[in-house]
Design a protein around this motif. Structure first.
Motif, short mmCIF file in Angstrom:
data_model
loop_
_atom_site.label_atom_id
_atom_site.label_comp_id
_atom_site.label_asym_id
_atom_site.label_seq_id
_atom_site.Cartn_x
_atom_site.Cartn_y
_atom_site.Cartn_z
N ARG A 261 0.83 -1.20 0.00
CA ARG A 261 0.00 0.00 0.00
C ARG A 261 0.87 1.25 0.00
NH1 ARG A 261 -2.59 -3.91 2.83
NH2 ARG A 261 -4.84 -4.08 2.55
N VAL A 262 0.42 2.24 -0.73
CA VAL A 262 1.03 3.57 -0.67
C VAL A 262 -0.07 4.55 -0.34
CG1 VAL A 262 2.18 5.40 -1.94
CG2 VAL A 262 2.91 3.03 -2.25
N LEU A 268 4.91 4.31 1.90
CA LEU A 268 4.78 2.89 1.67
C LEU A 268 4.40 2.20 2.97
CD1 LEU A 268 5.30 0.27 -0.06
CD2 LEU A 268 7.65 0.35 0.82
N HIS A 269 3.34 1.39 2.91
CA HIS A 269 2.91 0.59 4.06
C HIS A 269 3.02 -0.88 3.68
CE1 HIS A 269 1.30 3.86 6.62
NE2 HIS A 269 1.13 4.45 5.45
N LEU A 270 3.85 -1.60 4.40
CA LEU A 270 4.05 -3.01 4.14
C LEU A 270 2.87 -3.85 4.63
CD1 LEU A 270 7.79 -3.29 5.25
CD2 LEU A 270 6.90 -2.96 2.93
N GLY A 277 4.91 3.46 8.19
CA GLY A 277 5.08 3.71 6.78
C GLY A 277 6.41 4.38 6.49
N VAL A 278 6.88 4.21 5.27
CA VAL A 278 8.17 4.75 4.84
C VAL A 278 7.93 5.74 3.72
CG1 VAL A 278 10.40 4.18 3.82
CG2 VAL A 278 9.34 2.61 5.45
N ASP A 279 8.46 6.95 3.87
CA ASP A 279 8.21 8.00 2.89
C ASP A 279 8.89 7.69 1.57
OD1 ASP A 279 7.24 10.32 1.86
OD2 ASP A 279 8.74 11.62 2.77
N GLY A 316 -1.48 -1.54 15.81
CA GLY A 316 -0.50 -0.68 15.19
C GLY A 316 -0.92 0.77 15.22
N VAL A 317 -0.42 1.55 14.25
CA VAL A 317 -0.65 3.00 14.26
C VAL A 317 -1.88 3.41 13.45
CG1 VAL A 317 1.80 3.44 14.56
CG2 VAL A 317 0.83 3.38 12.26
#
Length: 326
Positions: A261-262, A268-270, A277-279, A316-317
């Motif tokens: 997912r983005v 980016l969400h794994l 998430g990672v920008d 989670g968040v």
């Protein structure tokens, strides 16, 4: 370029790409107070979306689902569809919508390249529909579904979140609907999020209960296609439509994970749960950054967990599902 794969051998060829957090419905299980902008959101621009799609297509992504919030609220939604369709490595383009704009735009979106569509319909009782969604738009949404079928979409799916005390008595009505209507009906088990623990405890209904009823009524399990999501699909010789069950609390649910997912802000969400998430946005500005973006994607996949931790009550968040496209 090698396909995205994690350390558990799972390959990822399906991207759920959110294009907005905004939604005009107030569903009790997602945004009961309606969308509340924080004043800081700036969603991915069309050029950033094009660069994102290009990078994912180079690492094996063949299916993209455009999500929200409500993705059709973007004025350039049709342009987004075209941008994805222009990439010949993407074989399937889908979207998930509440259906309120579908009646007027189904043919336009189909002509732009959209081929699969999921419409959220949590009840076939107009009063219950209003109670769940906060919007008196049942007839409008149903006309939109008819328009999608007429437009020629290769697959029209209906999403219904299972809710004890709301739509748990609706199964016979849904089954009657798909007896003569060629759609895929998907029941989604309610998932606990950061803002919804009390709601979850009050309204969670196990998908396994519905599965048992279907089996007793002669529905048979269909083997999944390569690009299918996590639903367990069932068919019946007396029905034109199918039923899918998405049961995230069932054992081994994550074993067949094939999606990433983005978010609408480029993170980016794994997994739908567990992490911040990672920008990616800093690498979406120019085509020349693509190799570095691909490298970042591969690096992050190495850190993906084997499973979510919903069974342990760890959500989670994720505060609500609209925030990263469900």
């Amino acid at each position: 370029m090698s396909q995205l794969q994690d350390k558990f051998g799972r390959r990822f060829h399906y991207l759920r790409m959110s294009v907005t957090d905004v939604c005009n419905f107030k569903c009790t299980y997602c945004l009961p107070d309606g969308y509340r902008p924080d004043g800081r959101s700036k969603f991915l621009a069309l050029s950033e979306i094009e660069n994102l799609v290009a990078a994912f297509s180079e690492v094996g992504t063949q299916k993209i689902r455009i999500t929200g919030g409500e993705p059709t609220l973007r004025k350039d939604f049709t342009d987004i569809i075209r941008a994805v369709a222009d990439n010949d490595k993407i074989k399937t383009i889908a979207t998930t919508t509440n259906g309120y704009r579908l009646e007027k735009h189904a043919k336009e979106w189909y002509d732009a390249g959209l081929r699969r569509i999921n419409v959220s319909v949590d009840s076939l009782d107009p009063k219950m529909f209003y109670q769940i969604t906060g919007e008196n738009k049942f007839d409008e949404v149903m006309r939109g579904i008819d328009a999608a079928l007429e437009a020629g979409f290769e697959r029209v799916k209906i999403n219904a979140v299972l809710l004890k005390g709301f739509n748990d008595k609706d199964l016979p009505r849904f089954l009657h609907w798909i007896k003569h209507t060629p759609i895929d009906l998907r029941f989604i088990e309610l998932m606990e999020t950061g803002l919804g623990r009390d709601y979850f405890q009050a309204h969670h209904l196990a998908g396994a209960d519905i599965k048992s009823q279907l089996v007793e009524q002669g529905w048979s399990y269909d083997q999944p296609a390569a690009d299918d999501g996590p639903a367990q699909n069932f068919s019946h010789e007396d029905h034109k439509g199918r039923i899918g069950l998405i049961m995230p609390y069932e054992k081994n649910f994550c074993a067949s994970c094939n999606r990433l997912r983005v978010s609408a802000n480029g993170k980016l969400h794994l997994c739908l749960f567990t992490e911040n998430g990672v920008d990616l946005r800093d690498l979406l500005q120019h085509e020349s950054q693509r190799a570095e973006l691909v490298e970042r994607l591969h690096g992050q996949l190495a850190q993906k967990s084997e499973t979510h931790f919903l069974h342990d009550g760890i959500t989670g968040v994720t505060q609500h599902l609209a925030s990263i496209g469900g």
